[in-house]
Each structure stands twice: as structure tokens, then as C-alpha cells.
Design an enzyme around this catalytic site. Structure first.
Site, PDB file in Angstrom:
ATOM      1  N   SER A  11     -15.097  -4.440  13.242  1.00 58.31           N
ATOM      2  CA  SER A  11     -14.739  -3.439  12.236  1.00 58.31           C
ATOM      3  C   SER A  11     -14.222  -4.128  10.974  1.00 58.31           C
ATOM      4  CB  SER A  11     -13.629  -2.523  12.770  1.00 58.31           C
ATOM      5  OG  SER A  11     -13.051  -1.808  11.694  1.00 58.31           O
ATOM      6  N   HIS A  36     -19.074  -2.222  12.300  1.00 59.76           N
ATOM      7  CA  HIS A  36     -18.408  -0.916  12.383  1.00 59.76           C
ATOM      8  C   HIS A  36     -17.719  -0.633  11.051  1.00 59.76           C
ATOM      9  CE1 HIS A  36     -16.604   2.415  14.661  1.00 59.76           C
ATOM     10  NE2 HIS A  36     -15.456   2.115  14.112  1.00 59.76           N
ATOM     11  N   MET A 140     -12.053   7.216  21.155  1.00 57.99           N
ATOM     12  CA  MET A 140     -10.914   6.574  20.478  1.00 57.99           C
ATOM     13  C   MET A 140      -9.911   6.159  21.542  1.00 57.99           C
ATOM     14  SD  MET A 140     -11.721   6.346  17.422  1.00 57.99           S
ATOM     15  CE  MET A 140     -10.191   5.523  16.966  1.00 57.99           C
ATOM     16  N   ASP A 178     -13.060   2.392  20.826  1.00 59.51           N
ATOM     17  CA  ASP A 178     -12.615   2.048  19.487  1.00 59.51           C
ATOM     18  C   ASP A 178     -11.101   1.961  19.402  1.00 59.51           C
ATOM     19  OD1 ASP A 178     -13.387   3.494  16.197  1.00 59.51           O
ATOM     20  OD2 ASP A 178     -12.535   1.577  16.831  1.00 59.51           O
ATOM     21  N   GLY A 180      -7.954  -1.409  20.044  1.00 56.64           N
ATOM     22  CA  GLY A 180      -7.206  -2.153  21.052  1.00 56.64           C
ATOM     23  C   GLY A 180      -8.026  -3.062  21.935  1.00 56.64           C
TER      24      GLY A 180
HETATM   25  C1  DX5 Z   1      -8.962   2.926  13.889  1.00 60.19           C
HETATM   26  C2  DX5 Z   1     -10.391   2.473  13.726  1.00 60.19           C
HETATM   27  C3  DX5 Z   1     -10.751   1.341  14.651  1.00 60.19           C
HETATM   28  C4  DX5 Z   1      -9.957   0.107  14.339  1.00 60.19           C
HETATM   29  C5  DX5 Z   1     -10.015  -0.830  15.516  1.00 60.19           C
HETATM   30  O1  DX5 Z   1      -8.840   4.204  13.356  1.00 60.19           O
HETATM   31  O2  DX5 Z   1     -11.274   3.542  14.018  1.00 60.19           O
HETATM   32  O3  DX5 Z   1     -12.136   1.040  14.513  1.00 60.19           O
HETATM   33  O4  DX5 Z   1     -10.487  -0.517  13.211  1.00 60.19           O
HETATM   34  O5  DX5 Z   1      -9.177  -1.876  15.207  1.00 60.19           O
HETATM   35  P1  DX5 Z   1      -8.602  -2.844  16.346  1.00 60.19           P
HETATM   36  O6  DX5 Z   1      -9.823  -3.430  17.026  1.00 60.19           O
HETATM   37  O7  DX5 Z   1      -7.810  -3.850  15.563  1.00 60.19           O
HETATM   38  O8  DX5 Z   1      -7.779  -2.017  17.280  1.00 60.19           O
HETATM   39 ZN    ZN Z   2     -13.577   3.086  14.126  1.00 64.86          ZN
END
Ligand code: DX5
Ligand code: ZN
Length: 223
Positions: A11, A36, A140, A178, A180
Site C-alpha cells: 500500500s 494497493h 478490513m 487489509d 496489520g
Molecule cells: C487502512 C488502509 C490499509 C493500510 C494498511 O485504512 O486501508 O491498506 O494502508 O497498512 P498496514 O499494512 O501498515 O497496516
Molecule cells: Zn486499503
């Protein structure tokens, strides 16, 4: 049976926004499958990140599939912009669209893969009726809006239940998680049954992103 491919989608939310082109090159050379794009409008979630214009710019710098995640209200009003930007996958939130079935059909009619996403507090029952038409379900595993949060363990059970429904009804959607995902959580997350993992801070924040991606992709199944 062929080993299931474990797809990884870095992402760019976690990347240096002043050097997005370098971030894309880093992701490609590290072996990422998708990019992403976390689109946030400051209404559905508090932060504002970027819109279709950023997606269009990213499109010119990578050949990887662009996986757009719309954390916005009124996602149907964004579809044409993201089609024109050249994204491959358009995922919107069930909580943001009353007529999800119609929007999924519209996304597919424009030639994009259609994804639906649910936040941790939304039950999977909210999307059961459209599981037969979506190309991907984005679960999520953190509360949306921010990178670098800790995995919400209870969401792994949602992934398992979605996978069971897919198997029982012989459906073809991909399951993506998505939030963690990283070296300490990857084994459990793959074990829950996902096909694709978003990797933000664990990738762009790693000393060696390529090594971190490989470690997470190959995380051993826990016994
Ligand atoms: C949060 C986003 C995720 C986030 C994931 O709202 O949708 O895609 O970027 O980030 P990490 O992998 O650092 O948890
Ligand atoms: Zn995301």
C-alpha cells in the site's frame, strides 16, 4: 493441487509521498503482485489521501495491477474517474453504498474487477447477497483510515467464515485482507484462508522491503 499463489499488494499509503515513483519501483523489484491504492475522502474515514489523479499518475509508472480501495462516501460517483485512471480493481465499502449490487455490476461492465470491503464491525451477512457477483472481498483487519495499526484478531474468524461460504457455494471471489499484515502476523493470516494481503508499513517501513515481502509470503503455516 498447485500451491496457492499468495498475492501481496504493497500500500503506497505507507510510502514516501514525495517519492512515489521510487516506491513503485521498489515494490516491483521486491516481487509484489499488485499496488494497493488507499483512497480516503476525509468523510468515510478522517484522513484525506488522494484520488483518481494519483491513480492515473501511478498507472504511468508501473505495470503491476492497481488495486484501488475506496474509503469514500458515494463511491459510485468515483467509478468513471478510476476507470479513466486505468486501475484494474475497484473496491468500495458496503457501508458507503446502499445499492452495492448495482455498483458491482457497473464496475464489471466497465471491465474492472469489482471488490467489496467491510470494516471490522460489519458482519459478513451484509455482503452475503453479492458474494456470487463480486471478484474480491476485502476484509478490513484494522479500523480503516491509518497504516501501521495492529491486527484485530477477531477479523480472522470473519475470513474463515467467508472462505467456508465460498467453498460451500463454489464461488470464485478472491479474499484480500487489509491492515496489520507483517512478519509476526503473516502465518496466522494466511492460515485463515486469504488469497491476497495488503502490506503497508511492514513493507515500506522495513529495512529490507524485498526480504520482508519474501518472509511474509513464505511464512510457515502454523501447526
Ligand atoms: C487502512 C488502509 C490499509 C493500510 C494498511 O485504512 O486501508 O491498506 O494502508 O497498512 P498496514 O499494512 O501498515 O497496516
Ligand atoms: Zn486499503
Amino acid at each position: 493441487m498447485a500451491e496457492k499463489k499468495r498475492l501481496i499488494a504493497p500500500s503506497v499509503l505507507a510510502a514516501d509521498f514525495t517519492r512515489i515513483a521510487d516506491a513503485l519501483t521498489l515494490a516491483e523489484t521486491a516481487g509484489a503482485d499488485w499496488i494497493h491504492l488507499d483512497v480516503m475522502d476525509g468523510v468515510f474515514v478522517p484522513p484525506i489521501t488522494f484520488g483518481a489523479q494519483m491513480a492515473a499518475a501511478v498507472r504511468t509508472k508501473t505495470s503491476l495491477e492497481l488495486d484501488a480501495h475506496l474509503m469514500t462516501v458515494n463511491p459510485s460517483a468515483q467509478l468513471d474517474f478510476f476507470v479513466d485512471a486505468g486501475v484494474d480493481r475497484f473496491t468500495f465499502h458496503a457501508e458507503a453504498e446502499i445499492h452495492s449490487h448495482r455498483l458491482v455490476e457497473r464496475v464489471k461492465s466497465r471491465g474492472l474487477k469489482a471488490g467489496i470491503s467491510i470494516v471490522p464491525s460489519t458482519p459478513i451477512e451484509a455482503i452475503i447477497e453479492i458474494m456470487g457477483i463480486v471478484d474480491q472481498i476485502l476484509v478490513m483487519t484494522v479500523n480503516p483510515g491509518y497504516g501501521g495499526q495492529s491486527l484485530i484478531d477477531s477479523t480472522l474468524d470473519k475470513i474463515r467464515r467467508i472462505r467456508e461460504i465460498r467453498e460451500k457455494k463454489n464461488l470464485g471471489f478472491l479474499i484480500e485482507m487489509d491492515g496489520g499484515f507483517g512478519p509476526s502476523t503473516a502465518a496466522r493470516i494466511w492460515e485463515a484462508g486469504i488469497d491476497a494481503a495488503v502490506m503497508g508499513s511492514a513493507f515500506f517501513g522495513a529495512d529490507d522491503p524485498k526480504k520482508a515481502l519474501e518472509l511474509c509470503r513464505n511464512a510457515k503455516r502454523i501447526s
